[in-house]
Design a protein around this motif. Structure first.
Motif, PDB file in Angstrom:
ATOM      1  N   LEU A  82      -2.946  -0.248  -3.331  1.00 16.35           N
ATOM      2  CA  LEU A  82      -2.837  -0.609  -1.918  1.00 16.35           C
ATOM      3  C   LEU A  82      -3.164   0.620  -1.090  1.00 16.35           C
ATOM      4  O   LEU A  82      -2.445   1.618  -1.120  1.00 16.35           O
ATOM      5  CB  LEU A  82      -1.429  -1.109  -1.586  1.00 16.35           C
ATOM      6  CG  LEU A  82      -1.154  -1.408  -0.094  1.00 16.35           C
ATOM      7  CD1 LEU A  82      -2.144  -2.430   0.431  1.00 16.35           C
ATOM      8  CD2 LEU A  82       0.279  -1.889   0.098  1.00 16.35           C
ATOM      9  N   THR A  84      -5.234   1.772   2.838  1.00 18.83           N
ATOM     10  CA  THR A  84      -5.565   1.211   4.138  1.00 18.83           C
ATOM     11  C   THR A  84      -6.462   2.144   4.917  1.00 18.83           C
ATOM     12  O   THR A  84      -6.355   3.375   4.800  1.00 18.83           O
ATOM     13  CB  THR A  84      -4.294   0.910   4.959  1.00 18.83           C
ATOM     14  OG1 THR A  84      -4.678   0.309   6.199  1.00 18.83           O
ATOM     15  CG2 THR A  84      -3.505   2.183   5.251  1.00 18.83           C
ATOM     16  N   ILE A  89       0.261   0.610   7.261  1.00 21.88           N
ATOM     17  CA  ILE A  89       0.163  -0.433   6.246  1.00 21.88           C
ATOM     18  C   ILE A  89       0.927  -1.651   6.751  1.00 21.88           C
ATOM     19  O   ILE A  89       2.098  -1.551   7.111  1.00 21.88           O
ATOM     20  CB  ILE A  89       0.737   0.051   4.901  1.00 21.88           C
ATOM     21  CG1 ILE A  89      -0.122   1.203   4.356  1.00 21.88           C
ATOM     22  CG2 ILE A  89       0.786  -1.087   3.893  1.00 21.88           C
ATOM     23  CD1 ILE A  89       0.428   1.835   3.092  1.00 21.88           C
ATOM     24  N   ASP A  92       2.178  -7.861   5.822  1.00 24.70           N
ATOM     25  CA  ASP A  92       1.566  -8.897   4.997  1.00 24.70           C
ATOM     26  C   ASP A  92       0.933  -8.293   3.749  1.00 24.70           C
ATOM     27  O   ASP A  92       0.964  -8.909   2.668  1.00 24.70           O
ATOM     28  CB  ASP A  92       0.510  -9.664   5.800  1.00 24.70           C
ATOM     29  CG  ASP A  92       1.130 -10.548   6.874  1.00 24.70           C
ATOM     30  OD1 ASP A  92       2.328 -10.895   6.734  1.00 24.70           O
ATOM     31  OD2 ASP A  92       0.428 -10.884   7.850  1.00 24.70           O
ATOM     32  N   GLN A  93       0.360  -7.091   3.879  1.00 23.95           N
ATOM     33  CA  GLN A  93      -0.203  -6.412   2.708  1.00 23.95           C
ATOM     34  C   GLN A  93       0.879  -6.137   1.674  1.00 23.95           C
ATOM     35  O   GLN A  93       0.670  -6.296   0.470  1.00 23.95           O
ATOM     36  CB  GLN A  93      -0.859  -5.091   3.125  1.00 23.95           C
ATOM     37  CG  GLN A  93      -2.116  -5.216   3.958  1.00 23.95           C
ATOM     38  CD  GLN A  93      -2.635  -3.861   4.384  1.00 23.95           C
ATOM     39  OE1 GLN A  93      -2.056  -3.211   5.260  1.00 23.95           O
ATOM     40  NE2 GLN A  93      -3.716  -3.418   3.780  1.00 23.95           N
ATOM     41  N   ASP A  96       1.982  -9.316  -0.112  1.00 24.58           N
ATOM     42  CA  ASP A  96       0.993  -9.705  -1.124  1.00 24.58           C
ATOM     43  C   ASP A  96       1.126  -8.846  -2.376  1.00 24.58           C
ATOM     44  O   ASP A  96       1.037  -9.357  -3.507  1.00 24.58           O
ATOM     45  CB  ASP A  96      -0.424  -9.560  -0.556  1.00 24.58           C
ATOM     46  CG  ASP A  96      -0.747 -10.612   0.491  1.00 24.58           C
ATOM     47  OD1 ASP A  96      -0.019 -11.621   0.569  1.00 24.58           O
ATOM     48  OD2 ASP A  96      -1.729 -10.418   1.249  1.00 24.58           O
ATOM     49  N   THR A 125       8.521  -2.759   7.407  1.00 24.14           N
ATOM     50  CA  THR A 125       7.657  -3.000   6.253  1.00 24.14           C
ATOM     51  C   THR A 125       8.266  -2.392   4.997  1.00 24.14           C
ATOM     52  O   THR A 125       8.256  -3.003   3.926  1.00 24.14           O
ATOM     53  CB  THR A 125       6.262  -2.403   6.510  1.00 24.14           C
ATOM     54  OG1 THR A 125       5.739  -2.926   7.729  1.00 24.14           O
ATOM     55  CG2 THR A 125       5.314  -2.744   5.385  1.00 24.14           C
TER      56      THR A 125
END
Length: 383
Positions: A82, A84, A89, A92-93, A96, A125
């Protein structure tokens, strides 16, 4: 060469990860926080550790296995990275990636999740991620990367095993540049010195003449500041150069994205996109994505500029404290001008200017206007 050979100046950590990869799988820690200053290679270290964990040879063979090649190339089905191009970040990322972490590995011993720049997450987050870090799925390993443990929320930090990377030595970085970029030894040595241990920037200096020239102009400009008009002109030139570099990088990135799309779909360069692929093609390097990439690259260039400016007053402090023999100067090419500045400024003046650079960095981090920020900074630096 082994999977570890591309990591510069990190032998203690490499030795530890290598032993762990070859050890008892039931004893492995499943949540890691790999910390190191920008350019120390923390994300490369995470990828190398992932390759060593997944590959049958644990990354030790002279010829990398197919598994190792896949992990390092980002194509292994059980290793997810992951990253970006945005400033933060998104939540939703992370949701997932959590869903991915709960799946059993398809072909390898572990499902491995690498999150670069975990410090770019907002608190809400990070809270979504917390439970998975605390209680990972049975066959999942989390490798989080950040500049320092202090940049990560204590709730995450306390649930990970923290590994700290060192700043590579100038000699180690120079040797790496010679062997990996083909740079001449003198250029490699200078690029390594000016990068202050940042491998990515060192590579940039050694291979991009424009970037090196822009840095030289910035250093000379700061050393010649005498009036407010000088500060305004220098700030304007810096912002223009930063935008130019960022736009070039963004266009190159977009070109690579399109080329990869064409390769995957068996399309030659310039070949017309079939109607059935147009929808997918339009999602590749969209205008908004290119703009976000360019914005982040502009910030990277300006951050590099702040490091370069700070190096001037670091050198001034070194001379004022008679420490050149022990720690050396970064800007050797400008030694005469820096020596003169070290006489004009007292020690408090040098420290105050380093504080001004730190203040400018905070303004940029808070989305302050870049041009106004650098105009104010350069005015404050006038002796």
């Amino acid at each position: 060469m082994s999977v570890w050979d591309s990591l510069v100046g990190q032998k203690p950590v490499v030795d530890m990860f290598s032993r762990i990869a070859q050890g008892d799988p039931s004893q492995i820690t499943q949540s890691w926080l790999i910390c190191g200053p920008p350019g120390s290679g923390r994300s490369n270290m995470a990828r190398a550790f992932a390759a060593a964990l997944e590959s049958p040879d644990h990354g030790m063979s002279a010829e990398p296995t197919r598994v190792t090649q896949q992990v390092l190339a980002g194509t292994h089905p059980d290793v997810t990275v992951l990253t970006t191009n945005k400033v933060t970040i998104g939540i939703d990322q992370v949701r997932d990636i959590i869903a991915t972490s709960e799946q059993m590995p398809a072909t390898a011993p572990w499902r491995i999740i690498i999150i670069e720049d975990v410090d770019r997450m907002l608190e809400r987050t990070t809270n979504v991620l917390l439970k998975e870090i605390e209680e990972p799925s049975e066959r999942c390993i989390w490798l989080l990367c950040a500049p320092s443990a202090q940049d990560v929320l204590p709730t995450i930090r306390s649930r990970c095993r923290v590994v700290n990377l060192a700043v590579p030595s100038t000699a180690a970085v120079a040797d790496f540049l010679v062997s990996n970029t083909g740079a001449e030894p003198k250029i490699a040595q200078r690029a390594a010195r000016l990068s202050e241990g940042h491998i990515g920037i060192a590579r940039l200096y050694a291979t991009n003449e424009r970037v090196m020239s822009d840095r030289d102009e910035l250093i000379v400009g700061v050393l010649n500041l005498a009036r407010a008009s000088d500060a305004v002109l220098l700030a304007g030139n810096l912002i223009d150069n930063a935008k130019g570099q960022a736009e070039a990088d963004a266009n190159e990135w977009a070109g690579k994205q399109e080329a990869e799309f064409r390769r995957i779909n068996g399309l030659a360069e310039g070949e017309r996109i079939p109607p059935k692929l147009r929808g997918a093609f339009n999602q590749v390097a969209k205008k908004d994505d290119v703009k976000r990439y360019s914005t982040r690259r502009t910030r990277d260039v300006l951050d590099r500029a702040l490091n370069s400016v700070a190096s001037i007053y670091r050198d001034v402090a070194v001379l004022q404290n008679n420490a050149e023999d022990s720690v050396g100067l970064i800007n050797l090419e400008n030694r005469t001008a820096i020596t003169e500045l070290s006489v004009r400024l007292n020690r408090a003046g040098a420290v105050a200017r380093l504080d001004e650079v730190a203040h400018a960095r905070k303004r940029l981090a808070g989305n302050g206007n870049p041009l106004l920020t650098f105009e104010a900074l350069f005015c404050a630096l006038i002796p």
